[in-house]
Design a protein around this motif. Sequence first.
Motif, PDB file in Angstrom:
ATOM      1  N   ALA A 264       0.812  -1.109   0.139  1.00 23.81           N
ATOM      2  CA  ALA A 264       0.013  -0.085  -0.100  1.00 23.81           C
ATOM      3  C   ALA A 264       0.802   1.153  -0.052  1.00 23.81           C
ATOM      4  O   ALA A 264       1.653   1.257   0.753  1.00 23.81           O
ATOM      5  CB  ALA A 264      -0.774  -0.083   1.074  1.00 23.81           C
ATOM      6  N   ASP A 265       0.988   1.895  -1.097  1.00 23.74           N
ATOM      7  CA  ASP A 265       1.809   3.354  -1.261  1.00 23.74           C
ATOM      8  C   ASP A 265       3.066   2.878  -1.078  1.00 23.74           C
ATOM      9  O   ASP A 265       4.027   3.642  -0.314  1.00 23.74           O
ATOM     10  CB  ASP A 265       1.388   4.440  -0.255  1.00 23.74           C
ATOM     11  N   GLY A 266       3.660   1.561  -1.642  1.00 20.57           N
ATOM     12  CA  GLY A 266       4.751   1.029  -1.656  1.00 20.57           C
ATOM     13  C   GLY A 266       5.344   0.471  -0.260  1.00 20.57           C
ATOM     14  O   GLY A 266       6.510  -0.007  -0.298  1.00 20.57           O
ATOM     15  N   GLN A 267       4.459   0.421   0.717  1.00 19.30           N
ATOM     16  CA  GLN A 267       4.984  -0.181   2.202  1.00 19.30           C
ATOM     17  C   GLN A 267       4.174  -1.629   2.064  1.00 19.30           C
ATOM     18  O   GLN A 267       2.827  -1.747   1.822  1.00 19.30           O
ATOM     19  CB  GLN A 267       4.247   0.725   3.297  1.00 19.30           C
ATOM     20  N   LYS A 268       5.020  -2.419   2.220  1.00 19.57           N
ATOM     21  CA  LYS A 268       4.410  -3.810   2.349  1.00 19.57           C
ATOM     22  C   LYS A 268       3.424  -3.892   3.421  1.00 19.57           C
ATOM     23  O   LYS A 268       3.704  -3.821   4.733  1.00 19.57           O
ATOM     24  CB  LYS A 268       5.688  -5.013   2.387  1.00 19.57           C
TER      25      LYS A 268
ATOM     26  N   ARG B 208      -2.903   3.553  -2.592  1.00 18.36           N
ATOM     27  CA  ARG B 208      -2.785   2.788  -3.934  1.00 18.36           C
ATOM     28  C   ARG B 208      -2.208   1.611  -3.531  1.00 18.36           C
ATOM     29  O   ARG B 208      -1.094   1.377  -2.936  1.00 18.36           O
ATOM     30  CB  ARG B 208      -1.881   3.465  -4.912  1.00 18.36           C
ATOM     31  N   MET B 209      -2.838   0.297  -3.774  1.00 18.82           N
ATOM     32  CA  MET B 209      -2.298  -0.885  -3.614  1.00 18.82           C
ATOM     33  C   MET B 209      -2.145  -1.748  -4.650  1.00 18.82           C
ATOM     34  O   MET B 209      -2.475  -1.314  -5.969  1.00 18.82           O
ATOM     35  CB  MET B 209      -3.462  -1.659  -2.846  1.00 18.82           C
ATOM     36  N   GLU B 210      -0.915  -2.408  -4.360  1.00 20.79           N
ATOM     37  CA  GLU B 210      -0.223  -3.191  -5.638  1.00 20.79           C
ATOM     38  C   GLU B 210       0.199  -4.464  -5.224  1.00 20.79           C
ATOM     39  O   GLU B 210       0.883  -4.652  -4.131  1.00 20.79           O
ATOM     40  CB  GLU B 210       0.910  -2.345  -6.304  1.00 20.79           C
ATOM     41  N   ALA B 211      -0.031  -5.674  -5.740  1.00 20.82           N
ATOM     42  CA  ALA B 211      -0.041  -7.037  -5.621  1.00 20.82           C
ATOM     43  C   ALA B 211       1.057  -7.528  -6.591  1.00 20.82           C
ATOM     44  O   ALA B 211       0.780  -7.369  -7.743  1.00 20.82           O
ATOM     45  CB  ALA B 211      -1.197  -7.966  -5.624  1.00 20.82           C
ATOM     46  N   HIS B 212       2.192  -7.934  -6.228  1.00 15.85           N
ATOM     47  CA  HIS B 212       3.203  -8.625  -7.057  1.00 15.85           C
ATOM     48  C   HIS B 212       3.427 -10.402  -6.878  1.00 15.85           C
ATOM     49  O   HIS B 212       3.605 -10.553  -5.770  1.00 15.85           O
ATOM     50  CB  HIS B 212       4.422  -8.153  -7.035  1.00 15.85           C
ATOM     51  N   ILE B 213       3.215 -10.806  -7.987  1.00 13.53           N
ATOM     52  CA  ILE B 213       3.277 -12.337  -7.815  1.00 13.53           C
ATOM     53  C   ILE B 213       4.345 -12.862  -8.424  1.00 13.53           C
ATOM     54  O   ILE B 213       4.584 -12.726  -9.802  1.00 13.53           O
ATOM     55  CB  ILE B 213       2.113 -13.210  -8.072  1.00 13.53           C
ATOM     56  N   ALA B 214       5.473 -13.415  -7.977  1.00 11.39           N
ATOM     57  CA  ALA B 214       6.637 -13.823  -8.559  1.00 11.39           C
ATOM     58  C   ALA B 214       6.247 -14.774 -10.084  1.00 11.39           C
ATOM     59  O   ALA B 214       5.837 -15.687  -9.923  1.00 11.39           O
ATOM     60  CB  ALA B 214       7.554 -14.479  -7.809  1.00 11.39           C
TER      61      ALA B 214
END
Length: 264
Positions: free
Chosen positions: A186-190, A243-249
């Motif tokens: 969220a805003d770059g914070q895990k 802003r939320m971002e999910a990253h999946i390897a």
Amino acid sequence: MTTSLQEVADLLHAAGESCRPLEPVHSRIGTGDLDKAYAVQDINVRRREAAGSRVVGRKIGLTSVAVQKQLGVDQPDYGVLLDDMAVPDGGEVRPGRLIQPKAEAEVAFVLGRDLTDEHITVADMIRAVEFALPAIEIVDSRIVDWRISIVDTIADNASSALYVLGSSPRKLDAFDVSGCEMTFEADGQKVSSGAGHACLGSPISAALWLARTMARMGRPLKAGDTILSGALGPMVRVEWGRRMEAHIAGLGSVRVSFAAETNS
């Protein structure tokens, strides 16, 4: 308390429309009566179809063993995905659409063939998946303070609200479905992390459970359906204005913004 299933469905629908949650409904349905809870879910899905919405897939819930134990169940549940629940990758969600939202990162599958046999195998499931995408599911509860039992969440369409799919599809052999690492920010914070094996051992296992269940019920999954296979890590409370971002390897990233609340 005796209440008709239609009345319970009406209460949940009104709570969603007004963004005013209600007290748990399990006492009105019957504690532990999953069939009646799914019947309530069906009533509201049909209501939305009659208003113009289109069913585009299913979501799987309760894929965490810890959450299953918390709610006193030994299996996942499912809800229905409708076309008007989809938010574009990078899109914005405004506060008036939701009551008390939370978000979780998942692997989404899009099917390339029908799954009509309740005895399908893992190999059948893998062959049926045309591609996978990273996804954010935005869950919400029409029950006050998330005081839900298994019956409450099923009746409430498995506490589903919106979902966001990534825009770069991958074939299953392009990433490690069971071992893929997930980071949610969220805003770059895990704010959450996990891996594919947190979802019933593998998102494919969760999708297999769903495919068998829907075939047994006479509502088989079809080519083109989207499956949200379940959370890869703990869900997190949505904070408006972030802003939320999910990253999946190996699978890529997906993002969504939540507009700031206003006093007007």
